[in-house]
Design a protein around this motif. Structure first.
Motif, PDB file in Angstrom:
ATOM      1  N   THR A 196       0.834  -1.208   0.000  1.00 40.59           N
ATOM      2  CA  THR A 196       0.000   0.000   0.000  1.00 40.59           C
ATOM      3  C   THR A 196       0.864   1.252   0.000  1.00 40.59           C
ATOM      4  O   THR A 196       0.635   2.180  -0.775  1.00 40.59           O
ATOM      5  CB  THR A 196      -0.936  -0.007   1.227  1.00 40.59           C
ATOM      6  N   GLU A 197       1.875   1.274   0.859  1.00 43.15           N
ATOM      7  CA  GLU A 197       2.764   2.437   0.930  1.00 43.15           C
ATOM      8  C   GLU A 197       3.490   2.657  -0.393  1.00 43.15           C
ATOM      9  O   GLU A 197       3.616   3.800  -0.855  1.00 43.15           O
ATOM     10  CB  GLU A 197       3.771   2.263   2.065  1.00 43.15           C
ATOM     11  N   CYS A 251       1.121   4.104  -3.047  1.00 47.89           N
ATOM     12  CA  CYS A 251       0.826   5.517  -2.774  1.00 47.89           C
ATOM     13  C   CYS A 251       2.031   6.419  -2.996  1.00 47.89           C
ATOM     14  O   CYS A 251       1.896   7.506  -3.559  1.00 47.89           O
ATOM     15  CB  CYS A 251       0.283   5.672  -1.356  1.00 47.89           C
ATOM     16  N   ARG A 252       3.214   5.969  -2.566  1.00 47.30           N
ATOM     17  CA  ARG A 252       4.438   6.761  -2.779  1.00 47.30           C
ATOM     18  C   ARG A 252       4.731   6.958  -4.256  1.00 47.30           C
ATOM     19  O   ARG A 252       5.253   7.997  -4.659  1.00 47.30           O
ATOM     20  CB  ARG A 252       5.629   6.071  -2.117  1.00 47.30           C
ATOM     21  N   LYS A 266       2.619   7.264  -6.512  1.00 44.03           N
ATOM     22  CA  LYS A 266       1.538   8.071  -7.087  1.00 44.03           C
ATOM     23  C   LYS A 266       0.834   7.339  -8.234  1.00 44.03           C
ATOM     24  O   LYS A 266       0.450   7.940  -9.234  1.00 44.03           O
ATOM     25  CB  LYS A 266       2.044   9.441  -7.510  1.00 44.03           C
ATOM     26  N   SER A 270      -2.307   5.376  -9.951  1.00 41.27           N
ATOM     27  CA  SER A 270      -3.731   5.702  -9.917  1.00 41.27           C
ATOM     28  C   SER A 270      -4.566   4.612  -9.247  1.00 41.27           C
ATOM     29  O   SER A 270      -5.754   4.804  -9.004  1.00 41.27           O
ATOM     30  CB  SER A 270      -4.242   5.943 -11.339  1.00 41.27           C
ATOM     31  N   HIS A 290      -6.304   2.437  -6.495  1.00 42.28           N
ATOM     32  CA  HIS A 290      -6.754   2.605  -5.118  1.00 42.28           C
ATOM     33  C   HIS A 290      -6.690   1.250  -4.418  1.00 42.28           C
ATOM     34  O   HIS A 290      -7.150   0.252  -4.956  1.00 42.28           O
ATOM     35  CB  HIS A 290      -8.190   3.125  -5.058  1.00 42.28           C
ATOM     36  N   GLY A 306      -2.342   5.009   3.138  1.00 45.82           N
ATOM     37  CA  GLY A 306      -2.887   5.330   1.824  1.00 45.82           C
ATOM     38  C   GLY A 306      -4.009   4.455   1.324  1.00 45.82           C
ATOM     39  O   GLY A 306      -4.552   4.707   0.241  1.00 45.82           O
ATOM     40  N   LEU A 340      -7.648   3.239   0.663  1.00 42.62           N
ATOM     41  CA  LEU A 340      -8.924   3.963   0.640  1.00 42.62           C
ATOM     42  C   LEU A 340     -10.075   3.128   1.172  1.00 42.62           C
ATOM     43  O   LEU A 340     -11.158   3.642   1.393  1.00 42.62           O
ATOM     44  CB  LEU A 340      -9.264   4.427  -0.787  1.00 42.62           C
ATOM     45  N   ARG A 350     -13.777   6.857   0.334  1.00 42.44           N
ATOM     46  CA  ARG A 350     -13.279   5.849   1.273  1.00 42.44           C
ATOM     47  C   ARG A 350     -14.407   4.875   1.612  1.00 42.44           C
ATOM     48  O   ARG A 350     -15.568   5.233   1.580  1.00 42.44           O
ATOM     49  CB  ARG A 350     -12.805   6.491   2.570  1.00 42.44           C
TER      50      ARG A 350
END
Length: 166
Positions: free
Chosen positions: A66-67, A70-71, A73, A75, A77, A97, A99, A123
């Motif tokens: 997950t990290e 998200c790091r 960037k 798209s 989720h 990060g 959702l 979320r």
């Protein structure tokens, strides 16, 4: 069409998720992975809308996956689907990060609803987890999980204290 990737080290769990999701006309399962490493590769190559991710897998954990998503960037989720429903743990994953957060005890309808909601940019929290988070916020109690690294969380879950073993 909502494109989904399944990341769980249990084939039976992935099969169940796939069977539920493929019945929906607006959802397509584009790939499956049995580890977080494979999942990260799939996410990078397929760029799905949603990744349904288990937390505890051999090797890299779902938290670290997950990290990284998200790091980078990406798209995609992340929706966590796990057996852990203690609100302190989901808060850490949401901070990382994710959702969405579901427990594996959820209904098929809840799984589909969560995928659609998160694909829409909102979320989604399992109702029991959302209630626990809200109550924890009201009483002002800080979670000890908030200060732990991804690896510390994973090790703490996999190696419980002797007091908790019966």
């Amino acid at each position: 069409m909502i494109n989904v990737v399944l990341v769980d080290d249990h084939e039976l769990v992935r099969t169940g998720f796939r069977m539920i999701l493929q019945q929906q006309p607006d959802i397509r399962v584009g790939g499956e992975a049995g580890s977080a490493e494979e999942g990260l590769h799939l996410i990078r190559s397929l760029a799905p809308d949603i990744a349904l991710v288990d937390v505890h897998m051999p090797g890299m954990s779902g938290i670290e996956l997950t990290e990284r998503v998200c790091r980078s960037k990406m798209s995609t989720h992340v929706v966590i689907v796990t057996v852990v429903d203690d609100a302190r743990f989901p808060k850490r994953l949401l901070d990382a990060g994710a959702l969405g957060y579901l427990t594996k005890g959820c209904s098929a309808d809840e799984l589909v609803s969560a995928v659609r909601q998160v694909a829409g940019g909102r979320r989604y929290l399992a109702p029991a987890v959302a209630q626990q988070l809200a109550l924890a916020t009201l009483d002002g109690s800080a979670s000890p999980f908030d200060v732990l690294s991804s690896r510390e969380l994973e090790v703490g879950y996999l190696c419980p204290s002797p007091d908790n073993i019966k």
